[in-house]
Scaffold this motif. Structure first.
Motif, mmCIF file in Angstrom:
data_model
loop_
_atom_site.group_PDB
_atom_site.id
_atom_site.type_symbol
_atom_site.label_atom_id
_atom_site.label_comp_id
_atom_site.label_asym_id
_atom_site.label_seq_id
_atom_site.Cartn_x
_atom_site.Cartn_y
_atom_site.Cartn_z
ATOM 1 N N TYR A 90 82.285 60.624 33.319
ATOM 2 C CA TYR A 90 81.437 59.535 33.792
ATOM 3 C C TYR A 90 80.008 59.756 33.304
ATOM 4 C CZ TYR A 90 78.918 62.089 37.498
ATOM 5 O OH TYR A 90 78.096 62.941 38.181
ATOM 6 N N GLY A 91 79.203 58.705 33.421
ATOM 7 C CA GLY A 91 77.804 58.786 33.063
ATOM 8 C C GLY A 91 77.028 57.634 33.670
ATOM 9 N N ILE A 92 75.710 57.785 33.711
ATOM 10 C CA ILE A 92 74.809 56.710 34.138
ATOM 11 C C ILE A 92 73.792 56.523 33.033
ATOM 12 C CG2 ILE A 92 73.044 55.993 35.788
ATOM 13 C CD1 ILE A 92 74.510 57.381 37.950
ATOM 14 N N GLY A 93 73.747 55.340 32.471
ATOM 15 C CA GLY A 93 72.839 55.083 31.360
ATOM 16 C C GLY A 93 71.460 54.678 31.832
ATOM 17 N N PRO A 94 70.489 54.668 30.923
ATOM 18 C CA PRO A 94 69.135 54.231 31.260
ATOM 19 C C PRO A 94 69.117 52.767 31.673
ATOM 20 C CG PRO A 94 69.413 54.448 28.884
ATOM 21 C CD PRO A 94 70.643 55.031 29.508
ATOM 22 N N GLY A 95 68.318 52.464 32.668
ATOM 23 C CA GLY A 95 68.141 51.077 33.073
ATOM 24 C C GLY A 95 69.217 50.530 33.977
ATOM 25 N N THR A 96 70.093 51.370 34.509
ATOM 26 C CA THR A 96 71.128 50.873 35.402
ATOM 27 C C THR A 96 71.448 51.907 36.462
ATOM 28 O OG1 THR A 96 73.421 50.067 35.548
ATOM 29 C CG2 THR A 96 72.954 51.738 33.870
ATOM 30 N N ASN A 97 71.833 51.429 37.636
ATOM 31 C CA ASN A 97 72.319 52.318 38.684
ATOM 32 C C ASN A 97 73.821 52.153 38.867
ATOM 33 O OD1 ASN A 97 70.371 54.099 39.645
ATOM 34 N ND2 ASN A 97 69.423 52.556 40.948
ATOM 35 N N ALA A 99 77.516 53.513 37.672
ATOM 36 C CA ALA A 99 78.230 54.623 37.046
ATOM 37 C C ALA A 99 79.323 54.056 36.157
ATOM 38 C CB ALA A 99 78.840 55.526 38.110
ATOM 39 N N VAL A 100 79.425 54.592 34.955
ATOM 40 C CA VAL A 100 80.488 54.213 34.012
ATOM 41 C C VAL A 100 81.424 55.411 33.902
ATOM 42 C CG1 VAL A 100 81.017 53.523 31.649
ATOM 43 C CG2 VAL A 100 78.948 52.657 32.768
ATOM 44 N N ALA A 116 80.951 50.996 38.338
ATOM 45 C CA ALA A 116 80.790 50.701 39.758
ATOM 46 C C ALA A 116 79.355 51.015 40.158
ATOM 47 C CB ALA A 116 81.761 51.524 40.599
ATOM 48 N N PRO A 117 78.806 50.315 41.138
ATOM 49 C CA PRO A 117 77.472 50.658 41.619
ATOM 50 C C PRO A 117 77.452 52.076 42.179
ATOM 51 C CG PRO A 117 78.180 48.527 42.479
ATOM 52 C CD PRO A 117 79.376 49.164 41.856
ATOM 53 N N ALA A 118 76.359 52.795 41.934
ATOM 54 C CA ALA A 118 76.263 54.176 42.409
ATOM 55 C C ALA A 118 76.279 54.267 43.928
ATOM 56 C CB ALA A 118 74.997 54.825 41.863
ATOM 57 N N ASP A 119 75.924 53.174 44.607
ATOM 58 C CA ASP A 119 75.907 53.191 46.070
ATOM 59 C C ASP A 119 77.200 52.641 46.668
ATOM 60 O OD1 ASP A 119 75.723 50.490 45.567
ATOM 61 O OD2 ASP A 119 73.836 50.187 46.662
ATOM 62 N N ALA A 120 78.212 52.401 45.817
ATOM 63 C CA ALA A 120 79.505 51.876 46.278
ATOM 64 C C ALA A 120 79.361 50.511 46.946
ATOM 65 C CB ALA A 120 80.192 52.871 47.215
#
Length: 198
Positions: A90-97, A99-100, A116-120
């Protein structure tokens, strides 16, 4: 039995009294940290993301919690996982919260890509191209830096082991194929990158 936990503490103290990861089920190993499954923060620092088999022994899932959350407040981001399935990266890219993440969530050994949103705050969305072929593995992905981030991923959709490159908005939509498809013996290598300006 040994199991790994995730803890969070302010740099200035005090030391925490409980971990932010869930109480593992019997036989679980707990947190699982690798280069593909890092321990990391969301871009706004509101969530800590981590992976582990807390719920079902041997099934790696993606979770998040607030840095000050209790064990019962941890959220699973990937949704339901089929028997034998796992989140593998998984990863989180710049400019988004968001998770991919990659994983065989629907069919064992068929690796697809999701976000999915990092905060579920919403259910996971499948980003990869669906296919009735039975193969269709996503092997790599890159999150392109952009005001509206795109996910680039490598997937064999039309022919087993004949990989194409796709782009899709991080929040989900129809994926767009970026390479030519008129070469029957094409073999897109796992080496691609996104320009900083999109």
């Amino acid at each position: 039995d040994f199991f790994a936990e995730v803890w969070s503490a302010p740099i200035a103290g005090p030391a925490p009294t409980t971990p932010i990861s869930p109480v593992p089920s019997a036989g679980a190993g707990g947190a699982f940290v690798t280069a593909d499954l890092p321990l990391t923060f969301s871009n706004d620092s509101s969530r800590v993301l981590f992976a582990g088999d807390f719920e079902t022994p041997g099934t790696i899932q993606l979770l998040s919690n607030t840095p000050t959350g209790t064990q019962g407040q941890a959220d699973i981001l990937n949704g339901t996982v089929t028997a034998g399935g796992n989140v593998v990266a998984y990863g989180i890219g710049p400019g988004t919260n968001r998770a991919v993440f990659r994983g065989d969530l629907l069919v064992d050994e068929r690796i697809e890509i999701w976000s999915a949103p990092a905060d579920a705050g919403a259910n996971a969305v499948r980003l990869s191209t669906s296919t009735p072929s039975g193969f269709s593995d996503v092997t790599q992905f890159v999150i392109a830096p952009d005001p509206q981030p795109q996910v680039l991923f490598r997937q064999d959709v039309l022919v087993d082991d004949a990989f194409d490159l796709f782009a899709v908005p991080v929040s989900g939509a129809a994926a767009v194929r970026l390479n030519a498809t008129n070469v029957a013996t094409r073999a897109l290598e796992p080496d691609f990158a996104a320009s900083p300006d999109g």
